[in-house]
Design an enzyme around this catalytic site. Structure first.
Site, PDB file in Angstrom:
ATOM      1  N   GLU A  88       0.793  -1.224   0.000  1.00  0.00           N
ATOM      2  CA  GLU A  88       0.000   0.000   0.000  1.00  0.00           C
ATOM      3  C   GLU A  88       0.831   1.282   0.000  1.00  0.00           C
ATOM      4  O   GLU A  88       0.426   2.287  -0.579  1.00  0.00           O
ATOM      5  CB  GLU A  88      -0.924   0.008   1.229  1.00  0.00           C
ATOM      6  CG  GLU A  88      -2.077  -0.963   1.163  1.00  0.00           C
ATOM      7  CD  GLU A  88      -3.162  -0.507   0.197  1.00  0.00           C
ATOM      8  OE1 GLU A  88      -3.121   0.650  -0.245  1.00  0.00           O
ATOM      9  OE2 GLU A  88      -4.034  -1.322  -0.137  1.00  0.00           O
ATOM     10  N   SER A 348     -29.788 -32.021  49.361  1.00  0.00           N
ATOM     11  CA  SER A 348     -28.901 -32.653  50.353  1.00  0.00           C
ATOM     12  C   SER A 348     -27.471 -32.134  50.305  1.00  0.00           C
ATOM     13  O   SER A 348     -26.600 -32.707  50.972  1.00  0.00           O
ATOM     14  CB  SER A 348     -28.893 -34.175  50.134  1.00  0.00           C
ATOM     15  OG  SER A 348     -30.174 -34.721  50.322  1.00  0.00           O
TER      16      SER A 348
END
Length: 696
Positions: A88, A348
């Site tokens: 680029e 329990s």
């Protein structure tokens, strides 16, 4: 004469040019100040929730609907960055924002070919267009872009410019930035990209919609191959490397971005600050494994049932994984409700702490016999889960079989208020029915607790009795670690040893964990909580609306999920701790008379008589510091004295019975070392008293 006139004109012209340049410079400076680039008002970035190691757990789209993740160069593959700059803007690190050579080349190519062959935009100019999109393609728009690039270069470093470009570059659809693109197309962060993947990510921003690989794979592949050829031409890739990269197929689908720990992430989002990631104590690999287990288990259990799970490190209290529901977006399971925080009946699962207090008080040993038969506790008549009774069983069997009547017998002796006080000391406050005092029903689930509460309590069983406050990173900074004691060390080990002897559920691989199951009244909740020498995992199964589910039980429904969760969490197995020094498990025949059988408290009161007080140790007093080893003398036994109670008496030191049974209210004890010790006396009626002393 002529030469002087020429000289004056030259001087005047030079002065005029200098003045014009000065005025222009001042004007440009004023323009730059009056018309700065909108760097501070750039687009919002996605909120990120990270795990304890910095890995992305979950991201949220920006208010405008984009996936835009902030990017640091340090978190991006260096080869990709080099490829991007080479493709680029190869003079990016040297130019002031515009590349005159590139602009000149682009202009000549346009004149020669009659079309645009290559652009002259730098990465700085592209960033200017990203933060301030142009309305049209015109010379004025291009000039403004050039001006903005120069302004940006004056305000940001090259690194900052590149990082902002990598955050805002378009990659198709609502994907912006290289991190979002890498996660969506490759399913990974851009820290380690292949040559093929890097080339594709370089090519996409030029025409992001046209080159989207999930929609136009052939066009995307052609664009990627052009980047590869450019890299060959520039000498950054060899022909062989480019050819090998060109063989790789481009992805033809778009993946969803990571979306783990939905409930914790949404809760953490309330404290999010723009651009600042949120960090949880969760470990991504653990979370991923638990979510998979919960999702698969819920599918097998059937519609409307959900699964919640919490895994914690008992040594720190850090939550390593938490699943609030089997599927956050499943409406039939009410998946948006975080069932790790909802109060439910624990069934329990509190029984281990009842027996733990009895061990701590010296009331029982593992082989102490206790009666499992119908009983009436002032109108409260507990029944076993299967409605049957076992008769005489040992304490070990009673806990492993989760028998209800023996547990209530023991709770009646230790006291429900004491049990709740110990829970509160450990940072857990169970919720009782309105206007009700602690009763025996809490031993069978008659109290409200959450899955997080249970896991916090069980971290004590995995950590020698020491409980740390659970935390996942969403808590307020003021929340402190309790580091409280739920049970003393010897009693805690006895409970862990009993639970460690539980058989795995059918089909589960042995894992070396201790665990307990529970089922709430009416088959509304199924629980399973397990631990090894470090990690605790809690599982809840049920419906979010608390409807009954026939056949639901902790052992059948939740325990298999527990064992599968330990495996899929991927954590190393840590052995349960060895037996502490001074703790032993006497055989049934070796038990003293006061520990051979545990009798109901009501029966004990009848034996003792209404006027006979309970035993009380008067010497040494609780909390006393005792020096038994003077520097000039041999250690002498400590005299123990008590008041009340009914003979004979059994004395225990740190859970170990002293020799003989005393009918008098005095005894002697020779400590085996310095430190804290617990002295307990039990009378013939089974009543106990304890003190703690420190031996120096």
């Amino acid at each position: 004469m002529l030469s002087r006139k020429i000289l004056r004109r030259v001087v005047w012209s030079a002065g005029a040019v200098a003045a014009l340049l000065a005025v222009s410079a001042v004007a440009l400076w004023q323009l730059d100040r009056a018309y700065p680039p909108p760097l501070d008002s750039q687009q919002a970035v996605s909120a990120e929730v990270l795990d304890r190691d910095g890995q992305l757990l979950r991201a949220f789209a920006t208010p405008d609907g984009y996936w835009r993740l902030p990017t640091s160069i340090d978190r991006v593959d260096r080869n990709f960055v080099d490829m991007l700059v080479a493709y680029e803007d190869k003079r990016f690190w040297d130019h002031p924002g515009i590349d005159l050579l590139a602009i000149g080349r682009a202009a000549l190519q346009f004149v020669s070919n009659g079309r645009i062959v290559s652009g002259g935009s730098t990465l700085s100019m592209q960033l200017a267009r990203l933060i301030e999109p142009r309305e049209s393609r015109s010379l004025w728009a291009k000039a403004r872009q050039v001006l903005r690039a120069l302004q940006i270069e004056r305000r940001l470093t090259k690194r900052e410019i590149l990082e902002r470009y990598l955050t805002l570059a378009p990659y198709g659809g609502n994907l912006e930035g290289v991190r979002a693109a890498s996660l969506a197309y490759f399913g990974k962060e851009p820290g380690r990209l292949s040559v093929s993947q890097s080339a594709l990510l370089v090519a996409l921003p030029q025409l992001p919609e046209k080159r989207r690989p999930d929609r136009n794979a052939a066009i995307a592949q052609a664009a990627r191959d052009r980047v590869l050829q450019r890299m060959v031409s520039s000498g950054r890739l060899s022909e062989r490397e480019a050819a090998r990269a060109a063989i790789d197929p481009v992805p033809d689908l778009r993946r969803a971005l990571p979306a783990f720990a939905a409930h914790a992430a949404h809760l953490a989002l309330k404290t999010a600050e723009p651009g600042r990631p949120l960090r949880l104590t969760i470990r991504k690999s653990v979370q991923e494994g638990l979510e998979t287990v919960a999702r698969e288990a819920a599918r097998k259990l059937g519609p409307k049932l959900s699964v919640a799970m919490v895994m914690a490190d008992s040594r720190t209290g850090d939550i390593l994984g938490e699943v609030g529901s089997a599927d956050f977006f499943n409406a039939s399971r009410a998946g948006w409700i975080d069932m790790t925080r909802v109060l439910r009946s624990p069934g329990s699962t509190l029984k281990p702490f009842i027996y733990g207090l009895a061990f701590e008080q010296g009331m029982v040993a593992q082989e102490t016999m206790i009666e499992d038969s119908p009983a009436d506790f002032d109108g409260y008549r507990p029944k076993n889960f299967d409605m049957g009774y076992q008769g005489d069983v040992t304490i070990r069997q009673a806990l492993q079989l989760s028998l209800n009547v023996p547990a209530i017998r023991v709770l009646d002796a230790v006291g429900p208020a004491r049990l709740l006080a110990r829970f509160r000391q450990a940072g857990v406050s169970p919720v009782l029915p309105v206007n009700e005092a602690p009763g025996l029903a809490i031993g069978l689930g008659g109290v409200g607790v959450s899955l997080r509460d249970l896991v916090q309590l069980y971290t004590g069983l995995a950590n020698g009795g020491k409980v740390h406050t659970l935390r996942d990173g969403t808590e307020a900074a003021s929340v402190s670690d309790t580091a409280a004691t739920i049970l003393d060390g010897p009693a805690n080990w006895q409970i862990a040893d009993i639970l460690g002897g539980m058989k795995p559920p059918q089909g589960a691989m042995p894992r070396g964990i201790a665990y307990k199951t529970g089922t709430s009244y009416g088959y509304r909740d199924a629980w399973s909580i397990g631990f090894d020498g470090r990690y605790v995992l809690g599982v809840w199964v049920g419906r979010a609306d608390a409807s009954a589910v026939p056949g639901l039980s902790g052992y059948v429904s939740a325990a298999p999920i527990l064992f599968d969760g330990f495996v899929r969490a991927g954590l190393p197995a840590v052995p349960l701790p060895p037996r502490p020094a001074g703790v032993f498990i006497p055989r049934r025949d070796d038990l003293p008379v006061t520990l051979a059988r545990f009798g109901p408290a009501a029966e004990n009161r009848q034996l003792a008589g209404p006027a006979e007080p309970a035993p009380r140790i008067v010497f040494p007093p609780d909390g006393a510091r005792v020096d038994l080893a003077p520097a000039t003398a041999q250690a002498t036994p400590l005299v123990l004295k008590l008041q009340g109670g009914r003979a004979p008496f059994r004395w225990l030191a740190n859970g170990k019975p002293l020799a003989g049974v005393d009918r008098t209210r005095t005894a002697t004890w020779l400590p085996d070392g310095a430190g804290y010790s617990t002295l307990t006396v039990i009378d013939a009626a089974g009543r106990a008293a304890s003190v703690k002393v420190f031996v120096e």
